[in-house]
Design a protein around this motif. Structure first.
Motif, PDB file in Angstrom:
ATOM      1  N   ALA A  85       6.503  -4.606  -3.810  1.00 14.80           N
ATOM      2  CA  ALA A  85       5.342  -4.083  -3.081  1.00 14.80           C
ATOM      3  C   ALA A  85       5.780  -3.055  -2.044  1.00 14.80           C
ATOM      4  CB  ALA A  85       4.581  -5.228  -2.412  1.00 14.80           C
ATOM      5  N   GLY A  86       6.895  -3.311  -1.384  1.00 13.48           N
ATOM      6  CA  GLY A  86       7.394  -2.365  -0.385  1.00 13.48           C
ATOM      7  C   GLY A  86       7.875  -1.066  -1.009  1.00 13.48           C
ATOM      8  N   ALA A 140       6.848   0.236  -3.752  1.00 11.46           N
ATOM      9  CA  ALA A 140       5.695   0.961  -4.296  1.00 11.46           C
ATOM     10  C   ALA A 140       5.040   1.862  -3.252  1.00 11.46           C
ATOM     11  CB  ALA A 140       4.677  -0.027  -4.853  1.00 11.46           C
ATOM     12  N   LYS A 141       5.313   1.627  -1.972  1.00  7.50           N
ATOM     13  CA  LYS A 141       4.720   2.436  -0.910  1.00  7.50           C
ATOM     14  C   LYS A 141       5.493   3.737  -0.670  1.00  7.50           C
ATOM     15  CE  LYS A 141       2.904  -1.650   1.477  1.00  7.50           C
ATOM     16  NZ  LYS A 141       2.980  -2.482   2.705  1.00  7.50           N
ATOM     17  N   ASP A 146       6.874   7.440  -1.235  1.00  3.00           N
ATOM     18  CA  ASP A 146       6.210   8.627  -1.758  1.00  3.00           C
ATOM     19  C   ASP A 146       7.253   9.718  -2.018  1.00  3.00           C
ATOM     20  OD1 ASP A 146       4.294  10.441  -2.559  1.00  3.00           O
ATOM     21  OD2 ASP A 146       3.736  11.014  -0.504  1.00  3.00           O
ATOM     22  N   PRO A 155       6.640   7.429  -5.675  1.00  2.29           N
ATOM     23  CA  PRO A 155       7.153   6.129  -6.110  1.00  2.29           C
ATOM     24  C   PRO A 155       8.421   6.309  -6.945  1.00  2.29           C
ATOM     25  CG  PRO A 155       4.801   6.327  -6.546  1.00  2.29           C
ATOM     26  CD  PRO A 155       5.281   7.688  -6.172  1.00  2.29           C
ATOM     27  N   HIS A 168       2.331  -2.647  -9.807  1.00  2.00           N
ATOM     28  CA  HIS A 168       2.429  -1.813  -8.608  1.00  2.00           C
ATOM     29  C   HIS A 168       2.605  -0.330  -8.952  1.00  2.00           C
ATOM     30  CE1 HIS A 168       2.405  -4.712  -5.292  1.00  2.00           C
ATOM     31  NE2 HIS A 168       3.027  -5.543  -6.103  1.00  2.00           N
TER      32      HIS A 168
END
Length: 512
Positions: free
Chosen positions: A121-122, A124-125, A127, A129, A155
């Motif tokens: 999840a982290g 996937a943040k 930029d 990805p 994700h």
């Protein structure tokens, strides 16, 4: 004053001032440790080629970032485009050259899904990805590996599995993994290689079966990973290239990793070092009748602006460093691979220099255009084609490269580019440049010869949860081994271990 370059003391692994020294045609990284004095590590066996890469790049060592190799605490954002995630240190092999398994680390790291839910999840943040490489140990010993892959997918992250391939010898298991790209370790077709390099001659048969299964069931293009060691498997590289050509429908990349001396004294012995330039020379010797030339893959960043006008994405290793990853391309004529230089009238280095000069001159005009706007995009394409047509035309051996009448074929290619047809479609329809194989030489985990200047723009990293703060962080690949044990020991204590692996997947480390 130029920034201080830092390296790693081989004895205590402290960050210490370092500098490059050229002696007897070789390049060494010399380091001065307050406790252990002067030490040095061989960086390159060919100082002329090492320096030529810098000259082609236009590299200015005085402008290098002041990296102090303090990765565990550093907040520098490398904008990683490829992130490795360690999923276990269990393995079904016990290679003496490996430091990423239970015997090499001295404890078990096999966290439950809760850990990966947080890490993925982290990541996937970020930029943009990144691509996720599921790593180990051996990822396939996890019975929940497919759950981790699905977690990445949910994700929006593309996952690949880095594997020794032994589990893929099981036909049913390979069928399940067939939808995921894999990077499979394969050091050659001779069982003797695995006896010497892996202390495991039995691995050869299972790896051969795994590749047979991949060829039958994989729905993706995959990668062969080769640990290249002088005096062990260097003479086998020509045979390996022929073997990959036989399986080119399922493999489109080959990663060559110089044997890295990370083992403890007495665990493994080799009589000679293997550097990045050694591997390049080995591949040139493997194709003695045609020139094989490698260029720094980081130079692809020079084409970032151009690529926007043709809808291409940015390059994973673009802009990293001239003395990191290098690449060449092989192309099939249906019977064998030929190096890209076979299709050129001039050396690849000369062509590369001229094209880079043209690209640099074109950059100011392209930056005034917006590739998102239709008219600007077409103006940009015309400018690019007009600027690069001359050097490309003079460089290409058209008799080797094109199908049919040369003039008519060139006109058709130009027309196809102008209407935005995809490059792979153009290549298949009009050229003999089929089934490209990207061959990349990747230095990996060689802390003894790493210097901070190479890390400043590194875009390949390991991702993990900081066990103290809970933040999701990344560390450049080549320095991860310096911090991994402390971090993963704390994570193992924090999360405990996942449930036992599925039947048939070894927890311990038996010979296979």
């Amino acid at each position: 004053m130029p920034p201080t370059v830092y390296g790693i003391c081989e004895k205590c692994k402290r960050r210490v001032p370092a500098q490059h020294a050229v002696r007897d045609g070789k390049v060494y990284l010399t380091k001065t440790c307050p406790d252990h004095g002067l030490t040095e590590a061989l960086v390159s066996s060919d100082a002329a080629v090492w320096q030529r890469k810098r000259e082609l790049w236009g590299y200015d060592p005085e402008a290098a970032g002041d990296c102090r190799i303090n990765c565990a605490e550093c907040a520098h954002d490398h904008h990683p485009r490829m992130v490795f995630v360690d999923v276990t240190n269990r393995c079904n092999m016990n290679c003496p050259i490996c430091i990423a398994n239970i015997p090499g680390m001295g404890f078990e790291f096999h966290p439950p899904m809760a850990y990966f839910q947080k890490v993925i999840a982290g990541l996937a943040k970020l930029d943009p990805p990144p691509t996720i490489q599921l790593f180990g140990g051996e990822p396939t010993v996890r019975d929940d590996l497919f759950e981790i892959i699905e977690l990445c997918r949910r994700h929006g992250l593309h996952a690949r599995v880095v594997t020794n391939g032994l589990r893929l010898a099981d036909e049913e298991y390979c069928k399940r993994l067939a939808h995921v790209p894999v990077l499979i370790a394969f050091d050659g077709r001779d069982p003797e290689i695995y006896r010497r390099l892996r202390k495991n001659p039995g691995a050869h048969a299972k790896k051969m079966k795994a590749i047979e299964n991949l060829s039958r069931y994989s729905r993706r293009k995959n990668t062969i990973m080769v640990c290249v060691a002088r005096h062990i498997n260097d003479a086998q590289m020509g045979d390996l290239l022929a073997f990959i050509h036989q399986h080119r429908a399922v493999f489109n990349a080959c990663h060559l990793i110089p044997l890295t001396e990370t083992w403890e004294e007495g665990e493994f012995e080799t009589d000679v070092h293997t550097t990045l330039e050694d591997v390049e020379r080995i591949m040139a010797d493997a194709v003695p009748d045609e020139p094989v030339e490698f260029l720094p893959i980081g130079l692809l960043y020079r084409f970032n602006t151009i690529s926007q006008f043709f809808g291409a994405s940015r390059w994973t290793f673009g802009g990293v460093h001239p003395n990191c990853e290098t690449m060449t391309v092989f192309l099939s004529d249906g019977e064998r691979y030929h190096p890209v230089s076979y299709y050129l009238r001039r050396p690849l280095w000369e062509v590369g220099r001229e094209v880079l000069d043209r690209v640099a001159a074109l950059e100011p005009r392209l930056t005034r255009l917006d590739p998102r706007r239709w008219l600007h995009r077409w103006r940009g394409r015309l400018l690019i084609i007009r600027s690069l047509y001359g050097p490309v035309r003079r460089a290409i051996n058209l008799k080797h490269a094109l199908k049919g009448n040369t003039v008519l074929t060139l006109l058709r290619i130009i027309g196809s580019l102008l209407i935005g047809r995809k490059g792979r479609d153009i290549r298949a329809r009009y050229t003999n440049l089929q089934d490209p194989l990207r061959m990349i030489v990747l230095p990996f985990e060689e802390y003894h010869s790493i210097d901070g200047a190479r890390l400043h723009r590194c875009t390949a990293a390991f991702g993990f949860e900081d066990p103290d703060t809970g933040a999701i962080r990344t560390v450049p690949v080549c320095t991860w081994s310096l911090f991994k044990n402390d971090i993963q020991r704390k994570l193992a204590a924090k999360y405990g271990s996942a449930r036992a692996p599925a039947a048939g997947a070894a927890q311990a480390l038996p010979a296979t």
